[in-house]
Design an enzyme around this catalytic site. Structure first.
Site, mmCIF file in Angstrom:
data_model
loop_
_atom_site.group_PDB
_atom_site.id
_atom_site.type_symbol
_atom_site.label_atom_id
_atom_site.label_comp_id
_atom_site.label_asym_id
_atom_site.label_seq_id
_atom_site.Cartn_x
_atom_site.Cartn_y
_atom_site.Cartn_z
ATOM 1 N N CYS A 357 -5.942 3.771 3.935
ATOM 2 C CA CYS A 357 -5.001 2.983 3.112
ATOM 3 C C CYS A 357 -4.185 3.850 2.150
ATOM 4 C CB CYS A 357 -5.738 1.974 2.247
ATOM 5 S SG CYS A 357 -6.948 0.991 3.090
HETATM 6 O O1 KQY Z 1 -4.641 -1.370 2.113
HETATM 7 C C1 KQY Z 1 -5.434 -1.599 1.246
HETATM 8 N N1 KQY Z 1 -6.687 -1.735 1.563
HETATM 9 C C2 KQY Z 1 -4.978 -1.737 -0.127
HETATM 10 C C3 KQY Z 1 -5.702 -2.683 -0.948
HETATM 11 C C4 KQY Z 1 -4.991 -2.893 -2.234
HETATM 12 C C5 KQY Z 1 -5.859 -3.187 -3.330
HETATM 13 C C6 KQY Z 1 -5.128 -3.382 -4.598
HETATM 14 N N2 KQY Z 1 -6.040 -3.600 -5.640
#
Ligand code: KQY
Length: 378
Positions: A357
């Site tokens: 991510c």
């Molecule tokens: O892609 C992702 N797992 C991002 C998650 C975002 C979390 C924001 N608090």
């Protein structure tokens, strides 16, 4: 940088698989104290560890808000390029451009999807998100790549995986969620994916990892090792709500054909035991209206499927769990031509995601060179 009105498919571009050769990797520096505990300091150390691990294989660029520039420059090794850029948080996979390549000319362009913090005012994770929505455009500009901009189609990079040969995998939980593109049908969403990723086939999983706050991004549950072969996050514990989810994905994947008509080989990638937020971790996060709170005892969406495939390496999240070793062993088998590197990633998990991510690969602009020839040449 030009903003193009055509589509990648019409122009002969395709999104390459992550296992293809990269020019480099983009990341964003974490700092917001309503998502990252203890002033974001532990997360910053974890991001430094990820940047160092990936740098062994390809150049890394870290984007940093202005007031953190000096700190980030100081904490990162000099071989990581640091670029000042306004952002709302640190999820480069989701806010950066999806790069597409033209195999004939070797040219690269960016797809700049609309970003609304995983659900906008319906179930988004923070407000505002305007700086994040500009990141893809800025990166295309810095890199001298033209872009396709979709003002009216919300998508994050972590919600899609491709094999580079015409197949996309995504989840209904995410792409059909009410906070993204509620006025579009599943068919219209599928057509948009094919048009902007240069693909022919979309495989729809139903759901992603249990309690994943992104509405079940595919990048946390499944990934392409290479065309025709995927890993799937797995548990044998039938009492765990994750069991039914993973089983459903397994049924879909093993009964599907990819764009080239191949059956997929599915490798079960065992999850760590459930990881819960501790009292100390919860108390380290600032409470802010409009941001998802971090509550003691909440289960985190931990998974080894959220790894980064680099040139000649794979960087795998580790959680101090007995399954860590098993995951590393499986990846060593699946990627015999790459070095497998584990990075302790609990601090990234606490912010709501993991290594995949926070990283976005930029493909290499050389036509007609196969990834393995280049890997072998290093
Ligand atoms: O892609 C992702 N797992 C991002 C998650 C975002 C979390 C924001 N608090």
């Amino acid at each position: 940088m030009k903003t193009l009105l055509s589509t990648p498919k019409k122009d002969g571009y395709r999104m390459p698989g992550e296992f293809e050769y990269h020019d480099g990797c983009w990341m964003i520096w974490p700092e917001r104290t309503d998502n990252w505990r203890n002033g974001a300091k532990p997360a910053q150390h974890a991001f430094v560890d990820v940047a160092k691990a990936i740098s062994e294989f390809e150049p890394v660029t870290m984007c940093v808000n202005q007031h953190q520039y000096v700190n980030a420059r100081h904490m990162l090794p000099d071989y990581v390029r640091v670029v000042e850029m306004a952002t709302n948080d640190a999820w480069m996979r989701d806010v950066g451009p999806t790069f597409v390549v033209h195999d004939g000319t070797g040219d690269i362009r960016g797809v700049d999807w609309a970003f609304n913090a995983w659900g906008g005012l319906i179930d988004g994770l923070y407000f505002p998100w305007d700086e994040d929505d500009r990141v893809a455009e800025k990166i295309c500009d810095l890199e001298g790549k033209d872009r396709y901009r979709l003002n009216n189609f919300v998508l994050e990079g972590g919600s899609i995986h491709v094999d580079g040969e015409g197949t996309v995998i995504t989840t209904e939980e995410c792409l059909l969620s009410s906070g993204r593109n509620p006025s579009l049908s599943k068919q219209e969403i599928e057509e948009t994916l094919k048009e902007y990723l240069g693909a022919e086939k979309v495989i729809w999983l139903k759901r992603g990892i249990y309690l994943d706050e992104t509405n079940g991004h595919v990048d946390n549950i499944c990934n392409f090792v290479r065309p025709g072969e995927v890993v799937l996050a797995w548990t044998d514990d039938e009492s765990d709500p994750q069991y039914e989810i993973s089983k459903e994905c397994y049924e879909i994947l093993t009964n599907e054909f990819d764009a080239k008509g191949r059956k997929l080989t599915v490798h079960k990638l065992y999850l760590p035991s459930p990881i819960l937020i501790t009292k100390e971790e919860s108390e380290g996060v600032d409470t802010v209206d409009g941001t998802l709170p971090r509550v003691e005892g909440d289960r985190l969406a931990a998974s080894y499927a959220n790894y980064y495939t680099a040139n000649g390496g794979v960087v795998i999240p580790q959680f101090n769990d007995p399954s860590d070793e098993k995951a590393l062993a499986l990846f060593s088998e699946l990627y015999p031509e790459r070095k497998v590197v584990g990075v302790y990633a609990r601090e990234i998990l606490l912010g709501g995601g993991n290594i995949h991510c926070i990283t976005q690969q930029q493909p290499l602009a050389i036509p007609a060179i196969k990834p393995l020839e280049l890997v072998g040449a290093r």
